[in-house]
Design a protein around this motif. Structure first.
Motif, mmCIF file in Angstrom:
data_model
loop_
_atom_site.group_PDB
_atom_site.id
_atom_site.type_symbol
_atom_site.label_atom_id
_atom_site.label_comp_id
_atom_site.label_asym_id
_atom_site.label_seq_id
_atom_site.Cartn_x
_atom_site.Cartn_y
_atom_site.Cartn_z
ATOM 1 N N UNK A 1 5.711 -0.898 -12.528
ATOM 2 C CA UNK A 1 4.873 -1.796 -11.733
ATOM 3 C C UNK A 1 3.521 -1.110 -11.492
ATOM 4 N N UNK A 2 2.560 -1.894 -11.063
ATOM 5 C CA UNK A 2 1.193 -1.403 -10.890
ATOM 6 C C UNK A 2 0.959 -1.076 -9.422
ATOM 7 N N UNK A 3 0.402 0.106 -9.156
ATOM 8 C CA UNK A 3 0.098 0.493 -7.769
ATOM 9 C C UNK A 3 -1.394 0.522 -7.468
ATOM 10 N N UNK B 1 -5.185 1.413 -12.988
ATOM 11 C CA UNK B 1 -5.594 2.756 -12.576
ATOM 12 C C UNK B 1 -4.366 3.638 -12.366
ATOM 13 N N UNK B 2 -3.369 3.117 -11.646
ATOM 14 C CA UNK B 2 -2.123 3.842 -11.415
ATOM 15 C C UNK B 2 -0.954 2.886 -11.667
ATOM 16 N N UNK B 3 0.031 3.379 -12.369
ATOM 17 C CA UNK B 3 1.281 2.642 -12.550
ATOM 18 C C UNK B 3 2.420 3.492 -12.020
ATOM 19 N N UNK B 4 3.519 2.828 -11.663
ATOM 20 C CA UNK B 4 4.716 3.522 -11.184
ATOM 21 C C UNK B 4 5.870 3.192 -12.112
ATOM 22 N N UNK B 5 6.795 4.162 -12.273
ATOM 23 C CA UNK B 5 7.869 4.017 -13.240
ATOM 24 C C UNK B 5 9.152 4.621 -12.690
ATOM 25 N N UNK C 1 -3.488 10.615 2.388
ATOM 26 C CA UNK C 1 -2.201 10.046 1.974
ATOM 27 C C UNK C 1 -2.210 9.562 0.522
ATOM 28 N N UNK C 2 -3.391 9.254 -0.019
ATOM 29 C CA UNK C 2 -3.497 8.580 -1.325
ATOM 30 C C UNK C 2 -2.849 9.393 -2.445
ATOM 31 N N UNK C 3 -3.008 10.701 -2.407
ATOM 32 C CA UNK C 3 -2.479 11.533 -3.487
ATOM 33 C C UNK C 3 -0.966 11.347 -3.616
ATOM 34 N N UNK C 4 -0.285 11.526 -2.507
ATOM 35 C CA UNK C 4 1.175 11.451 -2.530
ATOM 36 C C UNK C 4 1.639 10.051 -2.908
ATOM 37 N N UNK C 5 0.975 9.044 -2.387
ATOM 38 C CA UNK C 5 1.370 7.683 -2.700
ATOM 39 C C UNK C 5 1.249 7.416 -4.191
ATOM 40 N N UNK C 6 0.130 7.761 -4.788
ATOM 41 C CA UNK C 6 -0.069 7.434 -6.197
ATOM 42 C C UNK C 6 0.792 8.293 -7.120
ATOM 43 N N UNK D 1 3.801 9.453 -6.437
ATOM 44 C CA UNK D 1 5.239 9.200 -6.257
ATOM 45 C C UNK D 1 5.591 7.739 -6.040
ATOM 46 N N UNK D 2 4.600 6.886 -5.762
ATOM 47 C CA UNK D 2 4.839 5.484 -5.404
ATOM 48 C C UNK D 2 5.708 5.348 -4.165
ATOM 49 N N UNK D 3 5.618 6.306 -3.252
ATOM 50 C CA UNK D 3 6.452 6.326 -2.046
ATOM 51 C C UNK D 3 6.080 5.171 -1.125
ATOM 52 N N UNK D 4 7.041 4.298 -0.871
ATOM 53 C CA UNK D 4 6.768 3.103 -0.073
ATOM 54 C C UNK D 4 6.428 3.416 1.373
ATOM 55 N N UNK D 5 7.021 4.455 1.947
ATOM 56 C CA UNK D 5 6.702 4.779 3.336
ATOM 57 C C UNK D 5 5.246 5.188 3.457
ATOM 58 N N UNK D 6 4.764 5.984 2.515
ATOM 59 C CA UNK D 6 3.346 6.342 2.545
ATOM 60 C C UNK D 6 2.494 5.104 2.341
ATOM 61 N N UNK D 7 2.976 4.174 1.542
ATOM 62 C CA UNK D 7 2.275 2.897 1.410
ATOM 63 C C UNK D 7 2.179 2.160 2.731
#
Length: 865
Positions: A43-45, A54-58, A586-591, A593-599
């Motif tokens: 999915x796309x983040x 720009x960023x995708x998650x897998x 927070x952006x680094x960790x979110x992109x 890892x795609x971590x939803x809590x950081x989102x």
């Protein structure tokens, strides 16, 4: 194609990761596949301004034999799992099937049932808490046990590789929580991310226990029921009814089978088999991690009977198992000893139903006390509070040191078993809990994608700087261990300033204690990870991101969305600002890892500009009369706008939010229209339009403006080429003039700038301007200011004054420690950011330099040898 490598070692669990893509290379509706046919869910983040990815998650599922790396191929059809994760929602519950295991989610619990094949291995998985009242007249305290109530269940992802379910509710009438359950196709475990917000009165409410409980049916014979609890090097390996060490020997095969967790079978020795009823059955077990240095371990035969002490230990990985040869439940808490006081409980193992509880706050510890740490010392007026700031650096104000709205996130796991697992399997499960697998692109691939502004890979031609960057990181790793920077609220943060006289960090001195992101250590760590790919750097940055985004920020109440400046308590400072809660941390960790809590934390900042109505940051020093006006809010163009820009940019690239884009691009245009751009210092923001007034002609700079992420976000914005005429010039003017000679400042601004400090930190601004304009003189200025400039009295921080960076062992301190008194977190973080960016921008103009002397000889600007 992008090759994904393991951050640490290949692991057999399901994993999710983030991958960046160069602008314009991947269209938004692209599919992704793994070249070897491994099933993947994508999915796309984030997207670039042109709409490309720009960023995708897998996500990939668990594998018995994981590959050493995976090639991710865009525009290919992905493979699906043989047994996709299935999510079936009905009016009553949600059923998730991961293959052999079925999970039933139902309110008000978290999980109503876990089945392995046809057998139910656990039921009634719920959150529990203990609330302790303030002491009464006799000093007695009453504890109330509460089972949390789940009020809402939402399916966020439903396969085929990964399913994510979000549950929301409350612990009693307080402590709102969000729990996410992560399921992978083929997995027998669920990852649980629990986040709660503290919503109590610190003078009245004391949290005395916070845990996750699960009931485990016990149908095997007591001697075929097993308990496993992890120690630092192995496991407590016991049966509910032990057959080893008896006066009469049941036989070697029986003993070996029981210790290994296999069925005992028939006990041939009648001297044992006929006396089984006389062998004690151990009903309850408790592993209590009261500190980072030790746990106690006890068991008993039942309520009302004495606890028997088992040999204690040091640091438990926080993992356990209860069940029998026909199946049971593994359970654990990540960073168990680091987040003390914690506990693992097993109760009722000798009955028909055992209960396993993972305590995030142990009931055996004193109740959580979040009252303010001093009585105010009669600092009732702004004048008295400013005097206090002069002596202890604490920005105190009555009522502002309230913990209301702070949060904490924990990561837990539950794993279903159809038999008692081997110790080797349990050890692997504990390792996966504490170092969960992560796939990541290489540093060179991350750099190629053009994300996160100005940085580059390490350079062997500049080993002295690289060695110092490594020294600083390793020093903080060692200090966290030696100073025990661990605990429920503290783990992940570092201290602000050192006290060389006491050989300790200033943990008890006002504003010098916990750092709370002051001068951006978060950014330093993430940029160092990007350029090195080091797992130890990632894990340190991960822990800091978890902490600073949760504990240092208010998520409820009058300061919602704002963070607290450094203090003895993380929430104690009266300076509540976006500079701490900023999305840029927070952006680094979110992109990655795609971590939803950081989102979620990034989502909290969707309307970050509204926080300026909550409190006036300049209230204690104003000479004018001011009250927040929604149409004319005073906003700093450094710390404040940098945080707003990071929030708006992140919102836009994650969701395509046109409101966020308009406010970002609009305020960029307004900054460009100001006669002195960023040098204006402040502007008035109209919340209804999201635009700045542009008539202000004053010139004012602050040494703090560019040390909370402003250079990093401006670099990203300029790289995006958003077609905002004049914005780059406005930023380059600030970068050129901050460290310029006074005569140049007078010539361009009419007077010299005042308040200039943090010179080494600001060298990277001159470097940025040099790189963008090709001005070699600016590059030379940047390197002079980065190194010890003998002629500049402002350029003398402790790191620059110290020629040889090394630690010294301290004798006679409370604990054996190594100190480097010249290191403070402000200087360390900004040295590292300046070093990383200067090397990325102007390395070819670096002077010949030895760490033990100032710059004396200069390389020719065109000589890159």
């Amino acid at each position: 194609m992008t090759t994904l490598h393991w951050l640490e070692t290949p692991c057999r669990q399901g994993v999710t990761c983030g991958v960046p893509w160069p602008r314009g290379t991947i269209v938004a509706d692209s599919t992704f596949a793994i070249a070897d046919g491994t099933p993947v869910q994508s999915w796309i983040t984030a997207t670039w301004p042109d709409g490309s990815v720009k960023w995708s998650a897998h996500a990939i599922g668990p594998a018995a034999h994981p590959a050493g790396s995976y090639d991710l191929v865009p525009n290919q059809t992905p493979s699906s799992p043989d047994e996709p994760v299935g999510v079936i929602a009905t009016a009553d519950d949600i059923q998730v099937s991961t293959g052999q295991v079925t999970w039933v989610l139902r309110k008000p619990q978290l999980i109503a049932s876990i089945r392995y094949g046809d057998r139910e291995v656990s039921r009634n998985i719920r959150l529990v808490s203990l609330r302790q009242d303030a002491p009464d007249e006799d000093g007695d305290r009453t504890r109330h046990e509460t089972t949390a109530t789940t009020e809402r269940i939402v399916v966020e992802q439903n396969g085929p590789v990964r399913a994510v379910i979000r549950l929301e509710g409350r612990h009693g009438d307080w402590l709102p929580y969000t729990v996410r359950l992560y399921f992978y196709a083929g997995a027998t475990d669920v990852r649980i991310v629990h986040s709660f917000v503290w919503d109590g009165d610190p003078d009245r409410d004391f949290l005395a226990g916070l845990g996750l409980s699960a009931d485990v049916p016990m149908s095997d014979e007591p001697h075929d029921r097993h308990v496993r609890l992890a120690g630092p090097a192995g496991f407590l390996t016991e049966a509910v009814r032990g057959l080893t060490g008896l006066r009469r020997d049941p036989g070697e095969s029986v003993r070996r089978a029981q210790v290994a967790g296999r069925p005992v079978g028939e006990i041939g020795n009648r001297e044992v088999s006929e006396r089984l009823h006389l062998i004690p059955r151990w009903n309850d077990y408790m592993l209590d991690q009261s500190s980072a240095d030790g746990f106690t371990l006890r068991k008993r035969t039942g309520a009302g009977q004495a606890w028997v002490t088992i040999p204690a230990g040091t640091r438990s990985p926080g993992y356990g198992y209860v069940g029998g040869v026909s199946g049971g439940l593994g359970f654990g808490l990540r960073d168990f000893w680091k987040l003390h006081p914690t506990r693992l409980d097993i109760r009722g193992a000798a009955t028909d139903v055992a209960t396993a509880t993972v305590w995030m706050w142990s009931p055996g510890a004193p109740a959580m006390d979040l009252r303010y740490w001093h009585d105010g010392m009669d600092q009732d007026s702004f004048a008295e509070q400013l005097e206090g700031l002069e002596i202890t650096y604490e920005d105190y104000e009555p009522g502002f040191g309230n913990a209301h709205g702070i949060a904490r996130t924990h990561e837990l796991t539950l794993r279903a078993h159809d038999t008692t697992p081997t110790v080797a399997d349990l050890a692997e499960h504990a390792e996966l809990l504490n170092s969960p697998g992560l796939l990541t692109a290489s540093p060179s691939r991350l750099l190629e994608a053009g994300v996160f502004g100005s940085w580059d890979l390490p350079d062997s031609d500049h080993q002295d700087i690289e060695a110092r960057l490594n020294f600083l990181f390793q020093y903080y790793v060692s200090q966290r261990e030696q100073r025990r920077w661990y605990g429920f609220w503290d783990y992940g943060d570092v201290m602000h300033t050192y006290d060389a006289d006491r050989h300790t960090w200033r943990y008890d001195v006002g504003g010098y204690a916990w750092d709370n992101s002051e001068l951006s250590p978060d950014l330093w760590l993430w940029y160092q990870y990007l350029r090195t790919g080091r797992a130890d750097v990632f894990r340190f940055a991960e822990a800091m991101t978890r902490h600073t985004g949760e504990v240092d920020v208010h998520h409820l109440g009058r300061w919602k969305g704002l963070g607290s400046r450094h203090n003895v308590q993380h929430w104690g400072c009266s300076c509540k600002q976006l500079r701490i809660s900023s999305a840029i941390y927070r952006r680094f960790y979110y992109y990655l890892t795609a971590d939803e809590r950081t989102g979620d934390l990034l989502d909290e900042l969707a309307n970050a500009e509204n926080t300026f109505l909550a409190v006036d940051p300049l209230r204690k020093v104003r000479t004018d009369v001011y009250s927040p006006d929604p149409q004319a809010l005073s906003v700093g163009l450094g710390v404040d706008w940098g945080a707003l820009a990071a929030a708006w940019l992140t919102r836009w690239e994650r969701y395509g939010d046109e409101r966020a884009r308009a406010r970002l691009v609009g305020t960029m245009a307004d900054l460009a229209a100001l006669p002195y751009g960023f040098l204006t210092g402040q502007a008035l923001l109209d919340l209804s339009t999201g635009r700045f007034g542009t008539r202000r002609k004053a010139v004012s700079v602050s040494h703090l403006s560019a040390v909370f992420g402003l250079p990093e976000i401006c670099s990203e914005l300029i790289d995006l080429a958003l077609d905002v005429p004049g914005f780059e010039k406005a930023w380059l003017d600030y970068c050129r003039l901050y460290l310029a000679p006074a005569e140049q400042q007078v010539a361009e601004l009419g007077h010299a700038l005042t308040g200039i400090s943090l010179v080494q930190a600001h060298s990277r601004l001159a470097a940025y301007a040099a790189a963008r304009t090709g001005d070699v003189g600016l590059a030379e200025l940047a390197w002079r200011k980065f190194f010890l400039d003998e002629g500049d009295q402002l350029n003398r921080n402790a790191l620059q004054r110290e020629p040889a960076w090394r630690t010294t062992a301290v004798d006679g301190a409370l604990m054996p420690v190594d100190e480097a008194p010249f290191v403070s977190t402000n200087d360390a973080a900004q040295y590292a950011l300046a070093a990383i960016q200067n090397l990325a921008l102007i390395r070819e103009h670096r002077p010949d330099h030895r760490p033990d002397r100032g710059a004396t000889a200069w390389r020719s600007p065109v000589d890159k040898s």
